[in-house]
Every structure is written in structure tokens, then in C-alpha cells.
Design a protein around this motif. Structure first.
Motif, PDB file in Angstrom:
ATOM      1  N   PRO A   3       2.227  -0.677   3.135  1.00 29.84           N
ATOM      2  CA  PRO A   3       2.108  -2.129   3.265  1.00 29.84           C
ATOM      3  C   PRO A   3       0.994  -2.542   4.232  1.00 29.84           C
ATOM      4  O   PRO A   3       0.238  -3.477   3.953  1.00 29.84           O
ATOM      5  CB  PRO A   3       3.486  -2.545   3.784  1.00 29.84           C
ATOM      6  CG  PRO A   3       4.419  -1.521   3.201  1.00 29.84           C
ATOM      7  CD  PRO A   3       3.625  -0.235   3.272  1.00 29.84           C
ATOM      8  N   VAL A   6      -2.425  -2.113   2.588  1.00 31.97           N
ATOM      9  CA  VAL A   6      -2.626  -3.147   1.567  1.00 31.97           C
ATOM     10  C   VAL A   6      -3.100  -4.437   2.228  1.00 31.97           C
ATOM     11  O   VAL A   6      -4.072  -5.064   1.796  1.00 31.97           O
ATOM     12  CB  VAL A   6      -1.331  -3.396   0.750  1.00 31.97           C
ATOM     13  CG1 VAL A   6      -1.446  -4.655  -0.098  1.00 31.97           C
ATOM     14  CG2 VAL A   6      -1.018  -2.195  -0.115  1.00 31.97           C
ATOM     15  N   GLU A  59       7.046  -7.708  -2.218  1.00 28.36           N
ATOM     16  CA  GLU A  59       7.358  -6.296  -2.430  1.00 28.36           C
ATOM     17  C   GLU A  59       6.275  -5.395  -1.855  1.00 28.36           C
ATOM     18  O   GLU A  59       6.570  -4.365  -1.253  1.00 28.36           O
ATOM     19  CB  GLU A  59       7.564  -6.003  -3.923  1.00 28.36           C
ATOM     20  CG  GLU A  59       8.817  -6.591  -4.495  1.00 28.36           C
ATOM     21  CD  GLU A  59       8.713  -8.081  -4.830  1.00 28.36           C
ATOM     22  OE1 GLU A  59       7.582  -8.644  -4.816  1.00 28.36           O
ATOM     23  OE2 GLU A  59       9.763  -8.690  -5.066  1.00 28.36           O
ATOM     24  N   GLU A  60       5.018  -5.787  -2.039  1.00 25.31           N
ATOM     25  CA  GLU A  60       3.918  -5.001  -1.463  1.00 25.31           C
ATOM     26  C   GLU A  60       3.962  -5.044   0.063  1.00 25.31           C
ATOM     27  O   GLU A  60       3.685  -4.053   0.724  1.00 25.31           O
ATOM     28  CB  GLU A  60       2.566  -5.555  -1.919  1.00 25.31           C
ATOM     29  CG  GLU A  60       2.253  -5.305  -3.359  1.00 25.31           C
ATOM     30  CD  GLU A  60       0.969  -5.967  -3.778  1.00 25.31           C
ATOM     31  OE1 GLU A  60       0.076  -5.243  -4.256  1.00 25.31           O
ATOM     32  OE2 GLU A  60       0.848  -7.202  -3.628  1.00 25.31           O
ATOM     33  N   LYS A  65       9.693  -0.621  -3.826  1.00 24.96           N
ATOM     34  CA  LYS A  65       9.243  -0.111  -5.112  1.00 24.96           C
ATOM     35  C   LYS A  65      10.079  -0.789  -6.199  1.00 24.96           C
ATOM     36  O   LYS A  65      11.283  -0.928  -6.055  1.00 24.96           O
ATOM     37  CB  LYS A  65       9.421   1.393  -5.181  1.00 24.96           C
ATOM     38  CG  LYS A  65       8.559   2.113  -4.166  1.00 24.96           C
ATOM     39  CD  LYS A  65       8.512   3.576  -4.455  1.00 24.96           C
ATOM     40  CE  LYS A  65       7.645   4.378  -3.553  1.00 24.96           C
ATOM     41  NZ  LYS A  65       7.207   3.905  -2.316  1.00 24.96           N
TER      42      LYS A  65
END
Length: 73
Positions: A3, A6, A59-60, A65
Motif C-alpha cells: 500500500p 502504491v 482496498e489498495e 486482496k
């Protein structure tokens, strides 16, 4: 990708993320080492991503998942 990685990638670097959440950039490198984004900053980052039109999901951000759908008997 974690995370934290990202977030750093989507916003264009640790310095940019640090400015958004109001912390020193070295704190963002701590996130990168752990892979996690502290809960206290998640809503701010989601809101800013939406404002900028960046693709980012909750979610990211939390590292969830997607679960396969279960068949109903």
C-alpha cells in the motif's frame, strides 16, 4: 506492491505524499519500509486522490486482496 509503495507511486514521490498528509518525508520512507499507510492518513489520501482524478481504491490503500465470490447453493 505494498500500500505504501502504491501511494508513493501514484502521487509522484515521498515528498509529494509528505506534503499532502503534513509530515516530514522521512516518515514516508518509514511507511515504505513497513509497507503500510497509517490509518490516520488514509482518508486524506483517498480524498486527495479523488480530487486529483488519480486511480486509488480503499482496498489498495489497506492492502486488501479481492476475495473470490462464493457460489450460493
Amino acid at each position: 506492491m505494498t500500500p505504501a509503495s502504491v501511494i508513493v507511486q501514484r502521487f509522484g514521490g515521498a515528498t509529494a505524499v509528505a506534503r499532502i498528509v503534513g509530515v516530514h518525508r522521512t516518515r514516508i520512507y518509514t511507511w515504505l519500509r513497513s509497507g503500510r499507510v497509517p490509518q490516520a492518513h488514509q482518508l486524506k489520501l483517498l480524498t486527495e486522490a479523488q480530487r486529483r482524478g488519480l486511480p486509488l481504491t480503499a482496498e489498495e490503500l489497506i492492502g486488501a486482496k479481492p476475495q473470490p465470490e462464493k457460489a450460493v447453493a
